[in-house]
Design an enzyme around this catalytic site. Sequence first.
Site, PDB file in Angstrom:
ATOM      1  N   SER A 211       0.841  -1.190   0.000  1.00 49.25           N
ATOM      2  CA  SER A 211       0.000   0.000   0.000  1.00 49.25           C
ATOM      3  C   SER A 211       0.884   1.251   0.000  1.00 49.25           C
ATOM      4  O   SER A 211       1.693   1.422  -0.909  1.00 49.25           O
ATOM      5  CB  SER A 211      -0.953  -0.050   1.195  1.00 49.25           C
ATOM      6  OG  SER A 211      -1.974   0.898   1.076  1.00 49.25           O
ATOM      7  N   GLU A 334      -9.171  -5.226  -4.487  1.00 44.69           N
ATOM      8  CA  GLU A 334      -8.491  -4.277  -3.604  1.00 44.69           C
ATOM      9  C   GLU A 334      -9.461  -3.394  -2.804  1.00 44.69           C
ATOM     10  O   GLU A 334      -9.283  -3.184  -1.609  1.00 44.69           O
ATOM     11  CB  GLU A 334      -7.566  -3.378  -4.436  1.00 44.69           C
ATOM     12  CG  GLU A 334      -6.363  -4.083  -5.042  1.00 44.69           C
ATOM     13  CD  GLU A 334      -5.198  -4.218  -4.085  1.00 44.69           C
ATOM     14  OE1 GLU A 334      -5.356  -3.883  -2.891  1.00 44.69           O
ATOM     15  OE2 GLU A 334      -4.126  -4.663  -4.520  1.00 44.69           O
ATOM     16  N   HIS A 444      -7.802  -5.467  -0.134  1.00 46.82           N
ATOM     17  CA  HIS A 444      -6.560  -4.741   0.127  1.00 46.82           C
ATOM     18  C   HIS A 444      -6.021  -5.134   1.502  1.00 46.82           C
ATOM     19  O   HIS A 444      -6.721  -5.044   2.517  1.00 46.82           O
ATOM     20  CB  HIS A 444      -6.846  -3.238   0.093  1.00 46.82           C
ATOM     21  CG  HIS A 444      -5.636  -2.369   0.160  1.00 46.82           C
ATOM     22  ND1 HIS A 444      -4.761  -2.227  -0.893  1.00 46.82           N
ATOM     23  CD2 HIS A 444      -5.154  -1.576   1.143  1.00 46.82           C
ATOM     24  CE1 HIS A 444      -3.800  -1.385  -0.563  1.00 46.82           C
ATOM     25  NE2 HIS A 444      -4.009  -0.977   0.685  1.00 46.82           N
TER      26      HIS A 444
END
Length: 525
Positions: A211, A334, A444
Amino acid sequence: MTDSQETARPVVTTTHGAVRGVRSDGGLCFAGIPFAAPPVGGLRLRPPVPAAPWTGVRDASRFPPAPAQHTGITPEIEALGPHAVGVARALGAADGEFSEDCLYLNVWTPDVDGRLPVLMWIYGGAFESGTASPPSFDGAALSLLTGAVVVAANYRVGALGWLHPTGPGSERWTASANLGLQDQAAALRWIHDNADRFGGDPGNVTVAGASAGAFSVGALLALPDAKGLFHKAILQSGSVTRVQSPDIARALTESFLSAVGVKSLDELATAPLGRILDAQSSVVDSDVGRRNLPGGRIWGVVHDGTVLPARPLDAVGAGAAVGIPLLIGANRDEIHMWAELGGAGYRLADEDALTAEMNRAGVADPAALLEAYRVRLRGAAPRPGRPEAAPPDELRDLRTLFLSDAVYRVPSARLARAQVAAGGTAHTYLLSAEPFGAGTGAFHGAETFYLGDRLAALDIDTPDNRATREQLATAWRRFLRTADPGWPTHDPAAPPTGTTRLIGPDPRDIHEPPLDIAAHWDLGT
């Protein structure tokens, strides 16, 4: 502690002084080692400077506090149970102690006498939160799974790490852009000088992150101060495109200074920390789409022209990373968890609002892309003419498909193509595993449950999850050692199966993005 227990604890002499670690989880851990001076007082908002040396043996058994931030693990999240806490940490939330005095790192090593690959981990958290320490990040598990020396370093987050110098007297603060990125480079310099003392090979350093950590890795590829300090890179759910323009970063910083109640960085340097933390959260976009698409107001890497002279994607395209093999991963779904957690606030008013988001992302023909997503979602053949308006839940799901591509999957493909076109090598993968079972998606941060070996702790130790853990850990382990995770290098023109490895219940090679979607995006070279 008895004399015999004290003697049994390993001591390593670094370039700044000796540290005494502890034995932990089949290896050794050295926690809270300073790699730069505390960025407080006169050093607040200033680039990192070397840590002061010390005499004697420094205790390295206690993990350092996280960088200054608001806690992300609230009582409300804790009340939802361990899965909710696990997801929050996967998305970058931290808990425990917080402090401006934060520039410390942790080392986990199987053996101080070895010569093992080194992995420097950069945590995520939207550049606003995160920590290099347990329970949010446990380098012991990653070290055991990969056989590497794992180093995780704190870096400044929020405005203290990512504001853009502006306002009266800003010419005295030019070097203070991208402070978080400069902290990461300082940690890499420490690794270069000290890795061999902890059983690592300073000639085989991989920088990895997820990320915001992966977007940081993408920026490090173009950062002059990091050149030569690492040899491979892993980017999980991040790439090189999440970079603010100077104009947007300047406007964000101006709004922030106003919210704090100061007029200059000189005044900010002595402002109360609480006011800084409150203000930095009030001036950014909260919606996951608005904040991550072009023009969004969010803390993070800035193309400032001084610390970071070139935009990372341009730098990679010009060959900046040709000698640095890349492993680039994304998760299939995600944005799924933000859609679930966002509730009504995540839903757009109508289909025109989604089309406007697509225009903002640079999609040439939003109607055609929307129809491609609709076909995938409904599993039906395309319909002639303008389709009927999507019902609310379908509109939410269409937005989730689009944002997953726009923010993560498509930029990852762009990075891989730019690297290959410049003459470098890249391997790509897509995680399809659903750690909590059908319906949760490969969201995610899902990879952290596998690489952090959290399956048993979260009661998800199923055969499918164990198989995914082995696939992912094996790929990372091989890449750290040989730069080859076990499948072909990325080739966007490779027929018929593609060269992106699908990791999960049905491992195979695929095209990424899928051909029906890729045709609607400008993927570059």
